[in-house]
Write an enzyme that holds these catalytic residues in place. Structure first.
Site, PDB file in Angstrom:
ATOM      1  N   ASP A  39       0.689  -1.076   0.079  1.00  0.00           N
ATOM      2  CA  ASP A  39       0.130  -0.107   0.133  1.00  0.00           C
ATOM      3  C   ASP A  39       0.803   1.165  -0.092  1.00  0.00           C
ATOM      4  OD1 ASP A  39       0.968  -0.354   2.476  1.00  0.00           O
ATOM      5  OD2 ASP A  39      -1.121  -0.329   3.503  1.00  0.00           O
ATOM      6  N   HIS A 242      20.154  13.122 -17.310  1.00  0.00           N
ATOM      7  CA  HIS A 242      19.057  13.033 -16.250  1.00  0.00           C
ATOM      8  C   HIS A 242      19.689  12.291 -15.067  1.00  0.00           C
ATOM      9  CE1 HIS A 242      15.377  14.285 -19.364  1.00  0.00           C
ATOM     10  NE2 HIS A 242      16.349  15.107 -18.601  1.00  0.00           N
ATOM     11  N   ASP A 259      20.218  20.653 -11.534  1.00  0.00           N
ATOM     12  CA  ASP A 259      19.120  21.161 -12.226  1.00  0.00           C
ATOM     13  C   ASP A 259      17.827  20.589 -11.527  1.00  0.00           C
ATOM     14  OD1 ASP A 259      17.079  21.073 -14.085  1.00  0.00           O
ATOM     15  OD2 ASP A 259      18.241  19.959 -15.781  1.00  0.00           O
ATOM     16  N   ASP A 270      12.447  25.531 -13.463  1.00  0.00           N
ATOM     17  CA  ASP A 270      13.244  24.595 -14.000  1.00  0.00           C
ATOM     18  C   ASP A 270      14.383  25.413 -14.283  1.00  0.00           C
ATOM     19  OD1 ASP A 270      14.455  22.429 -15.191  1.00  0.00           O
ATOM     20  OD2 ASP A 270      13.130  22.298 -17.001  1.00  0.00           O
ATOM     21  N   HIS A 349      21.168  17.760 -26.711  1.00  0.00           N
ATOM     22  CA  HIS A 349      19.788  18.137 -26.157  1.00  0.00           C
ATOM     23  C   HIS A 349      19.324  19.362 -27.046  1.00  0.00           C
ATOM     24  CE1 HIS A 349      20.432  20.881 -22.857  1.00  0.00           C
ATOM     25  NE2 HIS A 349      21.569  20.108 -22.747  1.00  0.00           N
ATOM     26  N   HIS A 353      11.851  24.156 -23.615  1.00  0.00           N
ATOM     27  CA  HIS A 353      10.613  23.366 -23.697  1.00  0.00           C
ATOM     28  C   HIS A 353       9.867  24.323 -23.027  1.00  0.00           C
ATOM     29  CE1 HIS A 353      11.578  22.263 -19.504  1.00  0.00           C
ATOM     30  NE2 HIS A 353      12.587  22.051 -19.810  1.00  0.00           N
ATOM     31  N   HIS A 360       7.576  19.908 -18.680  1.00  0.00           N
ATOM     32  CA  HIS A 360       7.684  19.918 -20.282  1.00  0.00           C
ATOM     33  C   HIS A 360       6.189  20.022 -20.417  1.00  0.00           C
ATOM     34  CE1 HIS A 360      12.014  17.598 -20.730  1.00  0.00           C
ATOM     35  NE2 HIS A 360      11.707  18.468 -19.947  1.00  0.00           N
ATOM     36  N   GLU A 383      18.187  26.524 -22.186  1.00  0.00           N
ATOM     37  CA  GLU A 383      19.015  25.869 -21.253  1.00  0.00           C
ATOM     38  C   GLU A 383      20.110  25.108 -22.127  1.00  0.00           C
ATOM     39  OE1 GLU A 383      17.301  22.269 -19.772  1.00  0.00           O
ATOM     40  OE2 GLU A 383      15.292  22.821 -20.584  1.00  0.00           O
ATOM     41  N   TYR A 387      28.942  19.058 -22.593  1.00  0.00           N
ATOM     42  CA  TYR A 387      29.160  17.803 -21.982  1.00  0.00           C
ATOM     43  C   TYR A 387      30.343  17.193 -22.454  1.00  0.00           C
ATOM     44  CZ  TYR A 387      24.390  19.201 -20.898  1.00  0.00           C
ATOM     45  OH  TYR A 387      23.287  20.185 -20.596  1.00  0.00           O
ATOM     46  N   ARG A 404      25.628  23.235 -17.430  1.00  0.00           N
ATOM     47  CA  ARG A 404      24.457  23.722 -18.264  1.00  0.00           C
ATOM     48  C   ARG A 404      23.859  24.943 -17.368  1.00  0.00           C
ATOM     49  NH1 ARG A 404      21.828  19.217 -18.322  1.00  0.00           N
ATOM     50  NH2 ARG A 404      20.862  19.008 -16.516  1.00  0.00           N
ATOM     51  N   GLU A 406      20.405  27.120 -17.083  1.00  0.00           N
ATOM     52  CA  GLU A 406      19.116  27.336 -17.636  1.00  0.00           C
ATOM     53  C   GLU A 406      18.267  28.296 -16.890  1.00  0.00           C
ATOM     54  OE1 GLU A 406      17.046  23.464 -16.578  1.00  0.00           O
ATOM     55  OE2 GLU A 406      15.482  23.898 -18.032  1.00  0.00           O
TER      56      GLU A 406
HETATM   57 MN   LIG Z   1      14.666  22.244 -18.426  1.00  0.00          MN
END
Ligand SMILES: [Mn+2]
Length: 436
Positions: A39, A242, A259, A270, A349, A353, A360, A383, A387, A404, A406
């Site tokens: 549960d 990610h 991030d 974001d 990437h 977005h 997103h 962003e 890399y 990065r 952003e």
């Molecule tokens: Mn983003």
């Protein structure tokens, strides 16, 4: 800060206008999602479409928004009041609350769905419904439509078309209204607090999860929860886009990429920032950092009504490729490197977005089959990143690092506003955030 009040009735009225005089929409709430064991459940998060249209917070609910029904233009199916259950899970609005507090013209318990839904599909030509998302609900909705077949002899029409909410509701969600922007500003304030706290915890030997703890404490102190799994990625971890293990240690001389975004009342920010663990960038790290910052600033400068996300992305790519050539990381003519997508090894990437209730956010990237021009009220991220894999052909000073930067951007009539402007981003300023 107190919650912003949203004019849900106005949004429902606009949806009905878009559905047309013989249209209706079924908007299902989110289901509880099992996490583990018998549960254990994930923390409940209401479906974004439902939040947008009425703000009803409980699981096991469904809204019908209709132009076709003579009286009931907004109907809610909700969990029934249940004294014994409410001891465990807290008070429920019930059908009375659905009418009195959420503005429904009529309300029923969720258990009455099968009995009541057909009535609300009578004389509807086109039904907007997210077919395919929930097979069990699909079956019940299709059964409700089929049940109206026998009534056709009495001249009661039934839906002949099922339309995707992308065509109407998600178009509405693209351009944010004043209440949405005000809520996003609260999300940004909570996010800024989190980033300041995380930066202050950056030091050699600290663990990624310790930064995450400071980050999310900063969110929560301002009523925010993480809008998505926070990424705290030190060193080579930042080359996993990610990464969310957040279990590694911060080594002296490395970078750490954060991030994350706070969600307040359903709306999330974001933001990405990259910090030097030692409190100072090495010369090589600063060259990479300034390349990404230049790409970000030029992309933001190009963000205004009429341009597309493809245009914004193209600006970021052009700057990054030029800088990568200057740094000797790419060899060739920039235009050819862009055309051959040679940069994708270092920048795999997209640059932007939509942002809002979802990280997103809803809304097509296309309009009339082509990249969609930006309009005032849209909110998007910018962003860019670089890399550098831990590979032998990457110079050692750049090897195994990710950067990065952003920010969240609101399109205004004459350009754009960086909602996250107050969160420092220059190399000097992020060094100061770390050194305190
Ligand atoms: Mn983003």
């Amino acid at each position: 800060m107190a919650p912003v009040s949203h004019d849900y009735a106005k949004r429902r009225e606009e949806l009905r206008r878009r559905l047309g005089p013989r249209g209706a929409a079924i908007v299902p709430g989110a289901r509880r999602v099992r996490r583990n064991g018998a549960d254990g459940e994930h923390r409940f998060r209401q479906d974004s479409d439902l939040l947008y249209l009425c703000g009803f917070p409980e699981p096991e609910c469904l809204a019908v928004i209709s132009s076709a029904h003579p009286q009931h233009r907004f109907v809610l199916f909700v969990p029934p009041r249940d004294e014994k259950l409410e001891v465990w899970t807290g008070p429920r609005a019930g059908v009375d609350g659905a009418v009195a507090r959420y503005g429904a013209d009529a309300a029923f318990t969720y258990g009455e769905l099968e009995a009541k839904l057909p009535e609300y599909l009578e004389n509807v030509e086109e039904l907007t419904y997210p077919l395919g998302r929930d097979p069990d609900l699909d079956r019940r909705v299709l059964a409700a439509i089929a049940s109206l077949g026998v009534k056709e002899r009495q001249c009661v029409a039934r839906p002949g078309r099922i339309a995707d909410p992308r065509l109407t509701l998600h178009e509405m969600r693209l351009a944010k209204d004043a209440a949405e922007i005000a809520t996003l500003r609260q999300s940004v304030a909570a996010t800024a607090a989190g980033f300041a706290a995380a930066a202050a915890a950056v030091r050699p030997g600290a663990f990624e999860y310790q930064l995450q703890a400071e980050l999310e404490r900063g969110f929560l102190r301002h009523r925010g929860v993480p809008g998505f799994n926070s990424i705290v990625a030190a060193g080579v971890h930042a080359t996993t886009l990610h990464y969310e293990d957040n279990a590694g240690a911060l080594a002296d001389g490395e970078l750490v990429l954060v991030d994350a975004g706070a969600e307040v009342d359903g709306y999330t920010a974001d933001v990405s920032r990259t910090f030097p663990v030692a409190g100072r960038f090495t010369a090589a790290q600063r060259r990479l950092y300034d390349a990404v910052l230049d790409a970000e600033q030029q992309a933001i400068a190009a963000t205004r009504p009429g341009v597309t996300l493809d245009d914004v992305h193209a600006v970021a790519v052009r700057v990054l490729v030029t800088r990568l050539v200057d740094l000797g990381l790419l060899v060739g003519a920039p235009e050819q490197l862009v055309a051959a997508e040679q940069y994708k090894r270092f920048y795999p990437h997209r640059t932007s977005h939509w942002l809002g209730l979802d990280t997103h956010d809803a809304g097509s990237l296309l309009e009339g089959g082509r990249a969609r021009p930006l309009r005032p009220g849209m909110v998007l991220t910018v962003e860019p990143g670089l890399y550098l894999p831990a590979a032998d052909d990457v110079p050692p000073e750049y090897r195994g690092s990710g950067i990065r930067i952003e920010d969240d951007v609101l399109i205004t009539p004459d350009g754009c506003e960086v909602l996250t402007q107050a969160i420092p981003r220059t190399a000097d300023a992020v060094e100061r955030m770390v050194r305190g």
